[in-house]
Motif scaffolding. Structure first.
Motif, PDB file in Angstrom:
ATOM      1  N   TYR A   1     -91.509 -36.587 -11.695  1.00 37.50           N
ATOM      2  CA  TYR A   1     -91.256 -36.432 -10.271  1.00 37.50           C
ATOM      3  C   TYR A   1     -90.258 -37.449  -9.732  1.00 37.50           C
ATOM      4  N   LEU A   2     -89.687 -38.239 -10.627  1.00 39.81           N
ATOM      5  CA  LEU A   2     -88.741 -39.260 -10.196  1.00 39.81           C
ATOM      6  C   LEU A   2     -87.481 -38.645  -9.602  1.00 39.81           C
ATOM      7  N   GLY A   3     -86.926 -37.604 -10.248  1.00 35.42           N
ATOM      8  CA  GLY A   3     -85.671 -37.020  -9.788  1.00 35.42           C
ATOM      9  C   GLY A   3     -85.759 -36.480  -8.383  1.00 35.42           C
ATOM     10  N   SER A   4     -86.820 -35.726  -8.064  1.00 33.52           N
ATOM     11  CA  SER A   4     -86.940 -35.136  -6.727  1.00 33.52           C
ATOM     12  C   SER A   4     -87.204 -36.207  -5.681  1.00 33.52           C
ATOM     13  N   THR A   5     -87.928 -37.255  -6.055  1.00 35.46           N
ATOM     14  CA  THR A   5     -88.174 -38.347  -5.114  1.00 35.46           C
ATOM     15  C   THR A   5     -86.872 -39.065  -4.778  1.00 35.46           C
ATOM     16  N   ILE A   6     -86.068 -39.375  -5.791  1.00 31.74           N
ATOM     17  CA  ILE A   6     -84.798 -40.066  -5.556  1.00 31.74           C
ATOM     18  C   ILE A   6     -83.867 -39.219  -4.703  1.00 31.74           C
ATOM     19  N   ALA A   7     -83.808 -37.920  -4.985  1.00 41.73           N
ATOM     20  CA  ALA A   7     -82.908 -37.042  -4.230  1.00 41.73           C
ATOM     21  C   ALA A   7     -83.286 -36.968  -2.757  1.00 41.73           C
ATOM     22  N   GLY A   8     -84.554 -37.244  -2.421  1.00 45.25           N
ATOM     23  CA  GLY A   8     -84.994 -37.161  -1.035  1.00 45.25           C
ATOM     24  C   GLY A   8     -85.214 -38.494  -0.367  1.00 45.25           C
ATOM     25  N   LEU A   9     -84.753 -39.590  -0.962  1.00 47.96           N
ATOM     26  CA  LEU A   9     -84.973 -40.903  -0.366  1.00 47.96           C
ATOM     27  C   LEU A   9     -84.320 -41.017   1.001  1.00 47.96           C
ATOM     28  N   GLN A  10     -84.962 -41.762   1.872  1.00 43.87           N
ATOM     29  CA  GLN A  10     -84.418 -42.096   3.182  1.00 43.87           C
ATOM     30  C   GLN A  10     -83.906 -43.532   3.162  1.00 43.87           C
ATOM     31  N   GLU A  11     -83.040 -43.869   4.100  1.00 47.37           N
ATOM     32  CA  GLU A  11     -82.508 -45.220   4.156  1.00 47.37           C
ATOM     33  C   GLU A  11     -83.649 -46.240   4.260  1.00 47.37           C
ATOM     34  N   GLY A  12     -83.578 -47.278   3.427  1.00 50.05           N
ATOM     35  CA  GLY A  12     -84.609 -48.306   3.404  1.00 50.05           C
ATOM     36  C   GLY A  12     -85.675 -48.092   2.359  1.00 50.05           C
ATOM     37  N   ASP A  13     -85.731 -46.907   1.744  1.00 48.93           N
ATOM     38  CA  ASP A  13     -86.726 -46.629   0.712  1.00 48.93           C
ATOM     39  C   ASP A  13     -86.411 -47.396  -0.568  1.00 48.93           C
ATOM     40  N   GLU A  14     -87.463 -47.706  -1.329  1.00 50.96           N
ATOM     41  CA  GLU A  14     -87.305 -48.423  -2.584  1.00 50.96           C
ATOM     42  C   GLU A  14     -88.100 -47.726  -3.680  1.00 50.96           C
ATOM     43  N   VAL A  15     -87.526 -47.706  -4.892  1.00 49.96           N
ATOM     44  CA  VAL A  15     -88.170 -47.111  -6.057  1.00 49.96           C
ATOM     45  C   VAL A  15     -88.192 -48.147  -7.172  1.00 49.96           C
ATOM     46  N   TYR A  16     -89.360 -48.314  -7.806  1.00 47.52           N
ATOM     47  CA  TYR A  16     -89.509 -49.256  -8.910  1.00 47.52           C
ATOM     48  C   TYR A  16     -90.066 -48.505 -10.118  1.00 47.52           C
ATOM     49  N   MET A  17     -89.476 -48.773 -11.290  1.00 49.33           N
ATOM     50  CA  MET A  17     -89.828 -48.036 -12.499  1.00 49.33           C
ATOM     51  C   MET A  17     -90.209 -48.999 -13.619  1.00 49.33           C
ATOM     52  N   MET A  18     -91.284 -48.679 -14.307  1.00 51.85           N
ATOM     53  CA  MET A  18     -91.579 -49.399 -15.534  1.00 51.85           C
ATOM     54  C   MET A  18     -90.554 -49.019 -16.599  1.00 51.85           C
ATOM     55  N   ALA A  19     -90.393 -49.880 -17.587  1.00 52.25           N
ATOM     56  CA  ALA A  19     -89.485 -49.584 -18.683  1.00 52.25           C
ATOM     57  C   ALA A  19     -89.948 -48.329 -19.414  1.00 52.25           C
ATOM     58  N   GLY A  20     -89.017 -47.649 -20.045  1.00 57.69           N
ATOM     59  CA  GLY A  20     -89.319 -46.420 -20.758  1.00 57.69           C
ATOM     60  C   GLY A  20     -88.285 -45.360 -20.471  1.00 57.69           C
ATOM     61  N   ASN A  21     -88.458 -44.164 -21.001  1.00 56.35           N
ATOM     62  CA  ASN A  21     -87.494 -43.082 -20.862  1.00 56.35           C
ATOM     63  C   ASN A  21     -87.849 -42.173 -19.688  1.00 56.35           C
TER      64      ASN A  21
END
Length: 535
Positions: free
Chosen positions: A47-67
């Motif tokens: 679900y990372l791709g759809s979340t990133i595509a819909g980010l609003q200004e000021g939003d932050e995304v953090y990911m653990m290492a991996g593929n």
């Protein structure tokens, strides 16, 4: 914080109605409730791709290492919103909502081989879109002309701790790994590997106008069929015209390494179908200004000019503390700048850099006097030296001479400058060290160029490619073997007896030691956090 639900449509709706800044946590497989509210309940990578595509200004995304892979139906990552932060590489030990990186480690890998069959699945499009949707990149006729200054004021997009690999691009001047268009972008601790541009022209990364700051960066083992460029800097609207200087951007490369970015894909045709200009980097006509500090470039091969970089007309290039070698061209009709080629009315500033190749007789027996490393093409060019450069043969058509502290001549070759010092990986960078006989640059003479050349404030001329403080008498090029730590942050900033220092971090969130080079840091203690300026 709103939850990330387990349907793509719901995730997209969540982002669309996001009125306030949100923070999302991801791991490749997800954890706990998988609602993305913290590390224990990280949302799954699907679900990372759809979340990133819909980010609003000021939003932050953090990911653990991996593929992580985008949805197979889309095939690429889309970051259309300004003012967002996407950071990866976090270890599995993270807890709660802590986003301070405990130590630099692995990347979060964005892999274009989505189905795992060994082939790219991004459909020839750029694998990562930053600052715009694909349809707007192509819609040149309808792009307003705000000028570069407006682009530079856009809220920052920060990408950190991400490795992009296995992308294959075919769109002309659109990039294989990434296109950044009309945006203000920082790439910190980002790696690009095993990407290709085939069939047409364009770099592995294409940046159109705006403002970019790329640091602590590596690009390795990439190929470009039509352009041979690792990064291609073009104008705001994607075009290239020397007269339209107001459309150019402002770009910084600091502590970066480019190894084996090669375009020699058609040897049977003499590479005539390959790149003409700009092996590793290309700053297009009217493309603005590029400030490059503490970078290493090697293993780039093209057809005509600028095996390392081609600087176009009315564009400006600042070359400080860089190491260039083994960047060649096949064209022998006239001197074209085997490594650096500065076009008509281009501006070239250089200090304490190494620019050398093999001896002429090692370059396939080509013309002994035609292995010029640098070509400053016409007397309309601007040339300035801060001294202490070690350069192979040059063609300087301006009236400005080299400094007495520059070492220039065709006898400066890879063998004579580096001797037995082979390419070596140190602290995550491929580096090559000049022989000690070439050392002797007073650091003070270089650091004063910051004011003399009106360089961006964020540039640090006192450190080497690893970010370590250079010795007072330093080496030419990106790597100083005698570089050491400066004062301890905790020594120069009073820490009360009841305080316990929990961590010290650079501005991208990466942990650093208490002995840090000059710059802005965050020190975190049991009593809170504060910013610290180390001078």
């Amino acid at each position: 914080m709103k939850k990330i639900t387990l349907t793509l449509s719901a995730a997209a709706m969540l982002c669309a109605v996001n009125a306030n800044a949100e923070t999302y946590f991801f791991s490749p497989e997800g954890a706990g409730d998988q609602d993305g509210t913290n590390w224990e309940n990280a949302a799954p990578g699907e679900y990372l791709g759809s979340t990133i595509a819909g980010l609003q200004e000021g939003d932050e995304v953090y990911m653990m290492a991996g593929n992580y892979r985008p949805d197979i139906n889309m095939g690429y990552w889309n970051i259309p919103t300004n003012g967002v932060k996407i950071c990866g590489g976090y270890p599995a030990s993270m807890t709660g909502t802590d986003t301070a990186m405990p130590a630099w480690g692995d990347y979060s890998v964005w892999d274009a081989d989505i189905d795992g069959d060994g082939k790219a699945d991004n459909g020839g499009k750029p694998f990562v879109y930053v600052g715009c949707g694909y349809e707007y990149v192509n819609d040149r006729d309808n792009i307003a002309d705000p000028g570069a200054s407006e682009c530079k004021q856009l809220p920052l997009i920060l990408l950190s701790g991400i490795k992009i690999c296995n992308a294959d691009g075919t769109g002309q001047y659109k990039g294989a790994a990434m296109i950044i268009s009309r945006a203000n972008v920082e790439l910190g601790h980002v790696a690009i590997e095993n990407c290709r541009m085939t069939e047409t022209k364009g770099g592995i990364i294409v940046i159109q106008g705006g403002k970019s700051y790329i640091h602590d960066f590596t690009m390795r083992n990439c190929e470009s069929f039509g352009a041979g460029m690792g990064i291609q800097y073009r104008q705001y609207d994607g075009n290239s015209a020397a007269a339209n200087t107001h459309l150019g951007g402002t770009h910084i490369l600091e502590r970066a390494e480019f190894t084996d970015v090669d375009s020699r894909l058609n040897p049977d045709k003499g590479n005539k179908d390959g790149a003409n200009y700009g092996g590793t980097l290309a700053l297009s006509d009217g493309g603005g200004e590029l400030y490059m500090v503490n970078c290493t470039i090697s293993g780039s091969h093209i057809w005509v000019a600028g095996g390392g970089i081609r600087v176009g007309g009315n564009a400006s290039f600042y070359n400080i503390h860089n190491t260039w070698y083994d960047c060649t061209t096949d064209y022998t009709g006239r001197a074209q700048g085997k490594i650096l080629s500065i076009g008509t009315a281009g501006k070239f500033y250089t200090a304490n850099s190494v620019v050398v190749n093999k001896a002429a007789d090692e370059l396939n027996g080509k013309d002994l006097f035609n292995f010029g490393m640098i070509q400053i093409q016409t007397n309309t060019c601007t040339f300035a030296t801060g001294g202490y450069n070690v350069l192979g043969s040059t063609s300087n058509n301006t009236e400005t001479p080299f400094a007495s502290t520059d070492k220039v001549g065709e006898n400066n070759t890879i063998e004579s400058v580096f001797g037995s010092n082979a390419r070596t990986e140190i602290d995550g960078y491929n580096v090559r060290l000049p022989q000690e006989s070439f050392a002797g640059t007073p650091l003070a003479d270089i650091t004063k160029l910051k004011s003399e050349w009106n360089l961006p404030e964020c540039l640090d001329l006192a450190v080497d490619i690893r970010g370590n403080k250079r010795a007072d008498i330093t080496y030419p090029g990106a790597y100083d073997p005698k570089a050491g730590a400066t004062q301890s942050i905790t020594d120069i900033n009073k820490v009360e007896e009841e305080e316990t220092v929990l961590g010290i971090y650079d501005m991208t969130g990466r942990a650093v030691s208490s002995n840090a080079a000059p710059g802005l840091y965050i020190i975190r203690t049991n009593l809170g956090a504060r910013k610290v300026l180390v001078k």
